[in-house]
Design a protein around this motif. Structure first.
Motif, PDB file in Angstrom:
ATOM      1  N   THR A  96     -69.524 -89.288 -34.002  1.00  0.00           N
ATOM      2  CA  THR A  96     -70.109 -87.995 -34.367  1.00  0.00           C
ATOM      3  C   THR A  96     -69.549 -87.481 -35.694  1.00  0.00           C
ATOM      4  O   THR A  96     -70.109 -86.561 -36.279  1.00  0.00           O
ATOM      5  CB  THR A  96     -69.862 -86.941 -33.277  1.00  0.00           C
ATOM      6  OG1 THR A  96     -68.456 -86.727 -33.120  1.00  0.00           O
ATOM      7  CG2 THR A  96     -70.456 -87.383 -31.951  1.00  0.00           C
ATOM      8  N   ALA A  97     -68.437 -88.067 -36.164  1.00  0.00           N
ATOM      9  CA  ALA A  97     -67.880 -87.658 -37.452  1.00  0.00           C
ATOM     10  C   ALA A  97     -68.670 -88.239 -38.615  1.00  0.00           C
ATOM     11  O   ALA A  97     -68.452 -87.861 -39.758  1.00  0.00           O
ATOM     12  CB  ALA A  97     -66.415 -88.082 -37.558  1.00  0.00           C
ATOM     13  N   LEU A  98     -69.580 -89.158 -38.326  1.00  0.00           N
ATOM     14  CA  LEU A  98     -70.413 -89.759 -39.362  1.00  0.00           C
ATOM     15  C   LEU A  98     -71.697 -88.953 -39.505  1.00  0.00           C
ATOM     16  O   LEU A  98     -72.411 -88.727 -38.518  1.00  0.00           O
ATOM     17  CB  LEU A  98     -70.755 -91.209 -38.996  1.00  0.00           C
ATOM     18  CG  LEU A  98     -71.597 -91.978 -40.007  1.00  0.00           C
ATOM     19  CD1 LEU A  98     -70.795 -92.256 -41.273  1.00  0.00           C
ATOM     20  CD2 LEU A  98     -72.087 -93.289 -39.413  1.00  0.00           C
ATOM     21  N   LEU A  99     -71.984 -88.527 -40.707  1.00  0.00           N
ATOM     22  CA  LEU A  99     -73.212 -87.768 -40.960  1.00  0.00           C
ATOM     23  C   LEU A  99     -74.391 -88.737 -40.905  1.00  0.00           C
ATOM     24  O   LEU A  99     -74.684 -89.433 -41.875  1.00  0.00           O
ATOM     25  CB  LEU A  99     -73.137 -87.091 -42.325  1.00  0.00           C
ATOM     26  CG  LEU A  99     -74.372 -86.308 -42.775  1.00  0.00           C
ATOM     27  CD1 LEU A  99     -74.689 -85.199 -41.791  1.00  0.00           C
ATOM     28  CD2 LEU A  99     -74.152 -85.737 -44.168  1.00  0.00           C
ATOM     29  N   PHE A 118     -65.384 -96.026 -47.642  1.00  0.00           N
ATOM     30  CA  PHE A 118     -65.483 -94.658 -48.129  1.00  0.00           C
ATOM     31  C   PHE A 118     -64.478 -93.783 -47.372  1.00  0.00           C
ATOM     32  O   PHE A 118     -64.195 -94.044 -46.190  1.00  0.00           O
ATOM     33  CB  PHE A 118     -66.889 -94.101 -47.937  1.00  0.00           C
ATOM     34  CG  PHE A 118     -67.943 -94.779 -48.773  1.00  0.00           C
ATOM     35  CD1 PHE A 118     -67.623 -95.391 -49.977  1.00  0.00           C
ATOM     36  CD2 PHE A 118     -69.271 -94.804 -48.359  1.00  0.00           C
ATOM     37  CE1 PHE A 118     -68.584 -96.007 -50.762  1.00  0.00           C
ATOM     38  CE2 PHE A 118     -70.253 -95.416 -49.135  1.00  0.00           C
ATOM     39  CZ  PHE A 118     -69.904 -96.023 -50.343  1.00  0.00           C
ATOM     40  N   PRO A 119     -63.944 -92.735 -47.993  1.00  0.00           N
ATOM     41  CA  PRO A 119     -62.968 -91.886 -47.304  1.00  0.00           C
ATOM     42  C   PRO A 119     -63.458 -91.339 -45.967  1.00  0.00           C
ATOM     43  O   PRO A 119     -62.676 -91.237 -45.016  1.00  0.00           O
ATOM     44  CB  PRO A 119     -62.716 -90.758 -48.315  1.00  0.00           C
ATOM     45  CG  PRO A 119     -62.968 -91.386 -49.637  1.00  0.00           C
ATOM     46  CD  PRO A 119     -64.119 -92.333 -49.399  1.00  0.00           C
ATOM     47  N   ALA A 120     -64.741 -90.985 -45.887  1.00  0.00           N
ATOM     48  CA  ALA A 120     -65.284 -90.408 -44.658  1.00  0.00           C
ATOM     49  C   ALA A 120     -65.787 -91.460 -43.678  1.00  0.00           C
ATOM     50  O   ALA A 120     -66.558 -91.145 -42.770  1.00  0.00           O
ATOM     51  CB  ALA A 120     -66.409 -89.428 -44.997  1.00  0.00           C
ATOM     52  N   ARG A 183     -59.756 -84.045 -34.217  1.00  0.00           N
ATOM     53  CA  ARG A 183     -60.200 -82.886 -34.977  1.00  0.00           C
ATOM     54  C   ARG A 183     -60.939 -83.360 -36.228  1.00  0.00           C
ATOM     55  O   ARG A 183     -60.497 -84.282 -36.912  1.00  0.00           O
ATOM     56  CB  ARG A 183     -59.019 -82.008 -35.405  1.00  0.00           C
ATOM     57  CG  ARG A 183     -58.237 -81.373 -34.280  1.00  0.00           C
ATOM     58  CD  ARG A 183     -59.020 -80.293 -33.554  1.00  0.00           C
ATOM     59  NE  ARG A 183     -58.174 -79.543 -32.646  1.00  0.00           N
ATOM     60  CZ  ARG A 183     -57.815 -79.964 -31.427  1.00  0.00           C
ATOM     61  NH1 ARG A 183     -58.260 -81.136 -30.969  1.00  0.00           N
ATOM     62  NH2 ARG A 183     -57.023 -79.216 -30.667  1.00  0.00           N
ATOM     63  N   LYS A 184     -62.056 -82.710 -36.503  1.00  0.00           N
ATOM     64  CA  LYS A 184     -62.813 -82.990 -37.729  1.00  0.00           C
ATOM     65  C   LYS A 184     -63.263 -81.671 -38.329  1.00  0.00           C
ATOM     66  O   LYS A 184     -63.628 -80.738 -37.597  1.00  0.00           O
ATOM     67  CB  LYS A 184     -64.047 -83.840 -37.424  1.00  0.00           C
ATOM     68  CG  LYS A 184     -64.984 -84.018 -38.629  1.00  0.00           C
ATOM     69  CD  LYS A 184     -66.444 -83.837 -38.245  1.00  0.00           C
ATOM     70  CE  LYS A 184     -67.329 -83.788 -39.470  1.00  0.00           C
ATOM     71  NZ  LYS A 184     -68.756 -83.749 -39.167  1.00  0.00           N
ATOM     72  N   ILE A 185     -63.215 -81.584 -39.653  1.00  0.00           N
ATOM     73  CA  ILE A 185     -63.711 -80.394 -40.320  1.00  0.00           C
ATOM     74  C   ILE A 185     -64.549 -80.823 -41.513  1.00  0.00           C
ATOM     75  O   ILE A 185     -64.272 -81.853 -42.146  1.00  0.00           O
ATOM     76  CB  ILE A 185     -62.555 -79.468 -40.759  1.00  0.00           C
ATOM     77  CG1 ILE A 185     -63.091 -78.093 -41.175  1.00  0.00           C
ATOM     78  CG2 ILE A 185     -61.722 -80.108 -41.871  1.00  0.00           C
ATOM     79  CD1 ILE A 185     -62.002 -77.053 -41.363  1.00  0.00           C
ATOM     80  N   GLY A 191     -72.129 -81.518 -42.262  1.00  0.00           N
ATOM     81  CA  GLY A 191     -71.759 -82.125 -43.531  1.00  0.00           C
ATOM     82  C   GLY A 191     -70.827 -83.309 -43.381  1.00  0.00           C
ATOM     83  O   GLY A 191     -70.282 -83.567 -42.298  1.00  0.00           O
ATOM     84  N   ARG A 192     -70.640 -84.022 -44.479  1.00  0.00           N
ATOM     85  CA  ARG A 192     -69.718 -85.149 -44.494  1.00  0.00           C
ATOM     86  C   ARG A 192     -68.308 -84.652 -44.198  1.00  0.00           C
ATOM     87  O   ARG A 192     -67.886 -83.596 -44.663  1.00  0.00           O
ATOM     88  CB  ARG A 192     -69.761 -85.848 -45.856  1.00  0.00           C
ATOM     89  CG  ARG A 192     -68.814 -87.040 -45.965  1.00  0.00           C
ATOM     90  CD  ARG A 192     -68.916 -87.701 -47.315  1.00  0.00           C
ATOM     91  NE  ARG A 192     -70.239 -88.270 -47.525  1.00  0.00           N
ATOM     92  CZ  ARG A 192     -70.576 -88.907 -48.651  1.00  0.00           C
ATOM     93  NH1 ARG A 192     -69.707 -89.035 -49.640  1.00  0.00           N
ATOM     94  NH2 ARG A 192     -71.787 -89.410 -48.772  1.00  0.00           N
ATOM     95  N   SER A 193     -67.544 -85.426 -43.446  1.00  0.00           N
ATOM     96  CA  SER A 193     -66.205 -85.012 -43.040  1.00  0.00           C
ATOM     97  C   SER A 193     -65.318 -84.730 -44.235  1.00  0.00           C
ATOM     98  O   SER A 193     -65.202 -85.547 -45.159  1.00  0.00           O
ATOM     99  CB  SER A 193     -65.558 -86.111 -42.186  1.00  0.00           C
ATOM    100  OG  SER A 193     -66.284 -86.328 -41.000  1.00  0.00           O
ATOM    101  N   GLY A 194     -64.683 -83.558 -44.213  1.00  0.00           N
ATOM    102  CA  GLY A 194     -63.694 -83.239 -45.228  1.00  0.00           C
ATOM    103  C   GLY A 194     -62.307 -83.707 -44.825  1.00  0.00           C
ATOM    104  O   GLY A 194     -61.486 -84.059 -45.664  1.00  0.00           O
ATOM    105  N   ALA A 195     -62.058 -83.716 -43.522  1.00  0.00           N
ATOM    106  CA  ALA A 195     -60.790 -84.210 -42.981  1.00  0.00           C
ATOM    107  C   ALA A 195     -61.016 -84.619 -41.528  1.00  0.00           C
ATOM    108  O   ALA A 195     -61.693 -83.908 -40.778  1.00  0.00           O
ATOM    109  CB  ALA A 195     -59.701 -83.153 -43.074  1.00  0.00           C
ATOM    110  N   VAL A 196     -60.472 -85.755 -41.166  1.00  0.00           N
ATOM    111  CA  VAL A 196     -60.469 -86.198 -39.773  1.00  0.00           C
ATOM    112  C   VAL A 196     -59.015 -86.502 -39.407  1.00  0.00           C
ATOM    113  O   VAL A 196     -58.373 -87.341 -40.044  1.00  0.00           O
ATOM    114  CB  VAL A 196     -61.336 -87.447 -39.544  1.00  0.00           C
ATOM    115  CG1 VAL A 196     -61.205 -87.935 -38.103  1.00  0.00           C
ATOM    116  CG2 VAL A 196     -62.799 -87.150 -39.869  1.00  0.00           C
TER     117      VAL A 196
END
Length: 271
Positions: A96-99, A118-120, A183-185, A191-196
């Motif tokens: 679910t962290a993948l857009l 990729f970072p995300a 945790r994901k934000i 949107g694409r994950s800024g931090a996981v």
């Protein structure tokens, strides 16, 4: 998207038919990124989906995911794994962290997500949090295994040499038996994950914390027992400035700040 430079598609059915691979060849599995933009340097596609790799192999030692396993198949593990493997929810959480839409889930592969580096990359998050190792094939019949946390070296870079192919990912049973917190934000809900940030409490009491998306390569921190807030903060503060992701989805100072906040939430949850 039509790839109008592609002149041939090769579909091997055995390992020795994959090679030779030239500089104008591209490995094709799900193809969700490959067909998303022009690929002017690609003249031949090598479709590895007919090699017959079982997508998921479960043993007492853990789980092996073929590089061609789709995200949809990964997500099902959260429902199907034995209860003794407490980390099972993490498989779907990372998906679910993948857009991506459900159509992408049914096509995109674990290997593609990791090799793009990729970072995300959501599968990078999953693999590094659970100490997964990658098996890589070489054209001469040899191969090697290494931690996924070391496989990704930077933004869209990894250890793969020309002609090498990612074969599979192995998740050890010890990590699968651990308690986890996720945790994901992102700047926007979809949107694409800024931090996981993912935490893991092992059966022997060790605490493992992984950071992805906020950084251009995975960072994994290990503590012998319950970590104090100051210990977690000191560890994360040591992430080099050049390792923080810089793009339109979040400034480096924001990523560092939210990573510390999420890590403290995880530390408290797993304490």
């Amino acid at each position: 998207m039509d790839l109008n430079t592609v002149e041939a598609v090769h579909i091997p059915t055995h390992r020795d038919e994959v090679w030779p691979l030239g500089p104008a060849d591209a490995i094709l599995a799900g193809g969700t990124w490959l067909f998303s933009e022009p690929q002017p340097a690609v003249a031949r596609l090598v479709d590895i989906t007919n090699l017959g790799w079982p997508p998921i192999t479960t043993t007492a030692d853990g789980i092996e995911l073929a590089a061609t396993c789709t995200l949809d198949e990964v997500a099902t593990l959260s429902r199907s794994l034995p209860r003794v493997w407490s980390a099972a929810p993490l498989f779907r959480q990372c998906c679910t962290a993948l857009l991506a839409s459900f159509k992408i889930w049914r096509t995109a592969t674990v290997g593609g997500n990791i090799c793009l580096s990729f970072p995300a990359g959501a599968m990078i998050s999953l693999c590094t949090a659970l100490d997964a190792t990658a098996t890589v094939w070489r054209g001469d019949g040899s191969g090697y295994t290494m931690p996924v946390a070391e496989f990704v070296t930077g933004e869209a870079t990894n250890v793969l040499e020309p002609g090498e192919v990612l074969r599979s990912l192995h998740f050890p049973a010890a990590a699968l038996r651990a308690r986890t917190a996720f945790r994901k934000i992102a700047p926007s809900p979809l949107g694409r994950s800024g931090a996981v940030v993912i935490g893991r409490r092992d059966e022997d009491g060790r605490f493992v914390l992984s950071v992805t998306a906020a950084t251009v390569r995975p960072h994994v921190f290990r503590f012998p027992t319950t970590a104090s807030p100051s210990a977690v903060r000191a560890a994360l503060s040591a992430i080099p400035e050049q390792d923080l992701t810089r793009d339109a989805h979040g400034d480096p100072d924001w990523r560092r700040a939210v990573t510390l906040t999420l890590a403290e939430q995880i530390r408290a949850e797993l304490a």
